[in-house]
Structure formats: C-alpha cells, structure tokens
Scaffold this motif. Sequence first.
Motif, PDB file in Angstrom:
ATOM      1  N   PRO A  35       6.099   7.691  -3.219  1.00 47.15           N
ATOM      2  CA  PRO A  35       6.903   8.730  -2.563  1.00 47.15           C
ATOM      3  C   PRO A  35       6.892  10.059  -3.304  1.00 47.15           C
ATOM      4  N   ALA A  36       6.443  10.049  -4.566  1.00 45.76           N
ATOM      5  CA  ALA A  36       6.518  11.266  -5.384  1.00 45.76           C
ATOM      6  C   ALA A  36       5.261  12.116  -5.313  1.00 45.76           C
ATOM      7  N   LEU A  37       4.191  11.617  -4.697  1.00 44.91           N
ATOM      8  CA  LEU A  37       2.912  12.321  -4.777  1.00 44.91           C
ATOM      9  C   LEU A  37       2.989  13.731  -4.193  1.00 44.91           C
ATOM     10  N   GLY A  38       3.619  13.874  -3.044  1.00 43.93           N
ATOM     11  CA  GLY A  38       3.732  15.198  -2.431  1.00 43.93           C
ATOM     12  C   GLY A  38       4.531  16.157  -3.291  1.00 43.93           C
ATOM     13  N   VAL A  39       5.638  15.699  -3.847  1.00 46.71           N
ATOM     14  CA  VAL A  39       6.494  16.536  -4.698  1.00 46.71           C
ATOM     15  C   VAL A  39       5.758  16.936  -5.966  1.00 46.71           C
ATOM     16  N   PRO A  77       9.208   4.173   2.842  1.00 44.50           N
ATOM     17  CA  PRO A  77       9.318   2.899   2.113  1.00 44.50           C
ATOM     18  C   PRO A  77       9.524   1.699   3.033  1.00 44.50           C
ATOM     19  N   LEU A  78      10.208   1.905   4.154  1.00 45.82           N
ATOM     20  CA  LEU A  78      10.463   0.806   5.087  1.00 45.82           C
ATOM     21  C   LEU A  78       9.156   0.328   5.720  1.00 45.82           C
ATOM     22  N   TYR A  79       8.352   1.264   6.215  1.00 45.55           N
ATOM     23  CA  TYR A  79       7.079   0.878   6.837  1.00 45.55           C
ATOM     24  C   TYR A  79       6.115   0.309   5.800  1.00 45.55           C
ATOM     25  N   LEU A 102       8.055  -9.219  -4.478  1.00 39.09           N
ATOM     26  CA  LEU A 102       9.092  -8.301  -4.009  1.00 39.09           C
ATOM     27  C   LEU A 102       8.837  -6.867  -4.476  1.00 39.09           C
ATOM     28  N   VAL A 103       8.065  -6.718  -5.570  1.00 42.51           N
ATOM     29  CA  VAL A 103       7.897  -5.388  -6.171  1.00 42.51           C
ATOM     30  C   VAL A 103       7.233  -4.394  -5.226  1.00 42.51           C
ATOM     31  N   ALA A 136      10.863   2.312  -2.287  1.00 39.87           N
ATOM     32  CA  ALA A 136      12.257   2.662  -1.995  1.00 39.87           C
ATOM     33  C   ALA A 136      12.976   3.088  -3.263  1.00 39.87           C
ATOM     34  N   ALA A 137      12.716   2.387  -4.366  1.00 39.75           N
ATOM     35  CA  ALA A 137      13.331   2.759  -5.642  1.00 39.75           C
ATOM     36  C   ALA A 137      12.849   4.134  -6.080  1.00 39.75           C
ATOM     37  N   GLY A 138      11.539   4.386  -5.935  1.00 33.98           N
ATOM     38  CA  GLY A 138      11.007   5.697  -6.296  1.00 33.98           C
ATOM     39  C   GLY A 138      11.608   6.806  -5.461  1.00 33.98           C
ATOM     40  N   GLN A 139      11.754   6.582  -4.161  1.00 33.06           N
ATOM     41  CA  GLN A 139      12.342   7.597  -3.284  1.00 33.06           C
ATOM     42  C   GLN A 139      13.804   7.849  -3.626  1.00 33.06           C
ATOM     43  N   PHE A 140      14.535   6.781  -3.982  1.00 31.67           N
ATOM     44  CA  PHE A 140      15.939   6.955  -4.373  1.00 31.67           C
ATOM     45  C   PHE A 140      16.040   7.781  -5.645  1.00 31.67           C
ATOM     46  N   ILE A 141      15.175   7.491  -6.620  1.00 33.13           N
ATOM     47  CA  ILE A 141      15.211   8.242  -7.873  1.00 33.13           C
ATOM     48  C   ILE A 141      14.944   9.725  -7.623  1.00 33.13           C
ATOM     49  N   ILE A 142      13.956  10.015  -6.773  1.00 32.41           N
ATOM     50  CA  ILE A 142      13.653  11.416  -6.453  1.00 32.41           C
ATOM     51  C   ILE A 142      14.850  12.097  -5.791  1.00 32.41           C
ATOM     52  N   SER A 143      15.567  11.370  -4.944  1.00 34.20           N
ATOM     53  CA  SER A 143      16.692  11.961  -4.208  1.00 34.20           C
ATOM     54  C   SER A 143      17.870  12.303  -5.114  1.00 34.20           C
TER      55      SER A 143
END
Length: 409
Positions: free
Chosen positions: A39-43, A260-262, A154-155, A161-168
């Motif tokens: 999730p962080a690549l664009g940022v 993250p859901l998809y 599970l990882v 989702a964890a990465g996106q939450f951290i960025i948020s």
Amino acid sequence: MTVSTGQAGSRKPLSTVEFVALFSLITSLTAAAIDGMLPALGVIGVELNVADPRNTQLVITLFVFGMVFGEFLFGPLSDAIGRRKAILLGLAIFCAGSILAMTAQSIEMMLLGRVIQGIGVSGPKIGSRALIRDKFSGDAMARMISYIYMAFILVPMLAPAAGQFIISVASWRAIFFAYLLMGLIVSVWLMLRQEETLVVAHRIPLSFGTLVPNTWLVVNSRKVMAYILAIGLAFGGLLLYLSIAQSIFQDIYGVGTKFPLYFATLALGVGIASFSNSQLVMRFGMERLSLVALSGMSVLGAALLVMCLLYDGQPPFVWFMIFVGALLFCFSALFNNLNSMAMQSLGRVAGLGTSLVSSLSSLVAVVIAVTFGRFYDLTVYPLAGAFLLAGTAGIILVLLARSGHSEPV
C-alpha cells in the motif's frame, strides 16, 4: 507438551505452542516485508520524487534480489556456525536494512536498504528450516511445519491491511520501524528461549575447496537446473503481480482503501490451493500435479491476454479477479511440488543444493519481474504475458527434467 531443544542447557524447553508462535513469527518476516509494503508504493514514489512510477516496483523486486545472495550465503553458514547464530546474524542485517530504508532521503538509499533487508531475512528463512529439520523428523516434522504454515498463511492476507493502517496514522517510514521492531522482538525471544540444535561435532566448516565443486555439481545437472528455471519463471509471475498489484487495484480499477481486502481475497485462494495440494499430491504425484498446474497457468495466461486485447488492456474487474485468482491458485499448487522435485535430485549436497535452488530461482524471478515490469503501462498485458511464459516454458522444462539423468547429484 514441550519441544526438546536438541541440546542440553539450562533453559526450560519450549512448549509446542511457544515454539510454533516463535517460528511462525520468524518465517513470516519475508512475507510481511513484501506484502506490508504494497500500500505504500504510491506514497513512496511521491515523497521521494520518483520520476518514473515503474521504479517503485523495485521496492519489491530488489528485496527479493537481496535474498538471492542471502539464500546462497546462509545455507552453508548455518551448517558452519549453527542455526541460532545464523538466524541472529540475519536478523541483525535485516534490522540494519530497516533502519537505512526508514531514514532514506532518496529512492536509491531506500532501495539499498531493501537489498540489505533481503540479504538479512534469508538468515531466519534458511536457519529456521534447518533448525526445524534438526529437531524433528518424519510425521513430527510434517505436523510442526503444518502448524507453522497455518499461522504463516495469514500474513499475506493481513500484511497489506496493516501497512495501510500504519500509513493512515503515521507514514510509510513507520512500516520500516514496524519491521525493525519485529526483528528485535524475534532476536530477543530467540536468544532467551531457543538453544542451538546443531552440536559442534556435526558442523561443517566453510571451505572454498568444497563449496565450488559442490556448487558445480548442482548447476551442471540438467535435471536440477530445469526445475530451478521452472520455479524461477513461476515465481517471476508472482513477483511481478506483487510489484504492480497496488497500481492495478488502485490506478486501473480505483478500489482505493479496499485494496487490502481484494488482495486478501486472492491470498486466501493461495492458502486453499496449498492445502488442496497437500491432499492431492499423495494421490496423483508431484510431477502430474505440476504439469496440470503449469498447463492451467499457460491456458489462463493466454485467456487473460485475449481479455486484454478485447478491453484495451484493462479487463472488467470481476474477470481480472477470476483470472488472477485462478493463476495464483495454479502457482500455489505448483511451487512446493517443483521445489520438492528439485530437492529429490540433490543427493549428498542437499544442504548447499537447497540454498542454490532458492537463490538461483529467486534470481530468475527478479529478471522476469523487472523485465516485464518495465512494460507496465496501466494495463494487465505484462502480467498475462509473464504467466503465459511461465506456464508454457515450465511445461517444457519439467518434461526436459523428466528425460534427464535420474541419479541424484
């Protein structure tokens, strides 16, 4: 129930639950360090002023490139200095890479940190496998690996989702701080609770005089190299998908924060395929299942390519999910079988051979992912082409390996 440490010492033996928890965390570092970054690549591209957005793919591929060297290094090293020291050394390198990437002010320094992370994470990856092999055998080893794998699967579902939450709540740099924290926790836990399993008498000193000829035995085997190339091609398709997944989901299909859901939905299919393979392999055999999976990958890659032609490179989202889900299912049903078939042929150089299989197949995967990734232009064409190549060439390579010399290396 407790788990024997394999060597006398003053520590209280780990319970099965604690052993599984510790080594699930250790083995999850690789997947977490890849999937958590997606999730962080664009940022990262925006904040580090990356002129060509395709260069952010290197955040993923250069991590695996680092593993090429780490996997070759830590196999012989764990035999020479012991499993525990090899894991701890790898964790120290992984933490150093995390600090460098976390504080980087340019994409070049960040990518250097990712390479170092990749080298380091190979220590826990290779060392933990060897440690488990030291402590268990037969059904007990299979059961323990199954326990660890159930937690490990599970990882890929949770890391984005964890990465996106951290960025948020913080920034992309905080993801690397999380990696650093994971590395430190695992290091302390391992030092306090797990004793060495490889006694001094059984260690194999590093020797250039034996390393080179044994390496030549492996790379000179047509059978083993055919499997390595087939593994690398299939892994290359997966690595390309991981490198461009964030852009496909968010830039092409506009799913936004639902990425993250998809991603987790498709990752769940990978887990189901791995479980199904463990049941089917005893009935049909590794080679037959591998050829079926490669055939499926080839047909699906071709069908996805046709869909791209019909929809200007951007198939409807539902069809994209169906095709990619099926391709990942084929990959998961294939990967462990190809690795097992390659290792069956390694004979007396199994330790070094296993490291070479991992290292060389990772190198092939990086070449495939980087090459096809350069053609990514907000279409799914490169992904379809990579999987079509992997499936078609993989069939040829497995058939070539079948016709090779049957004696072990």
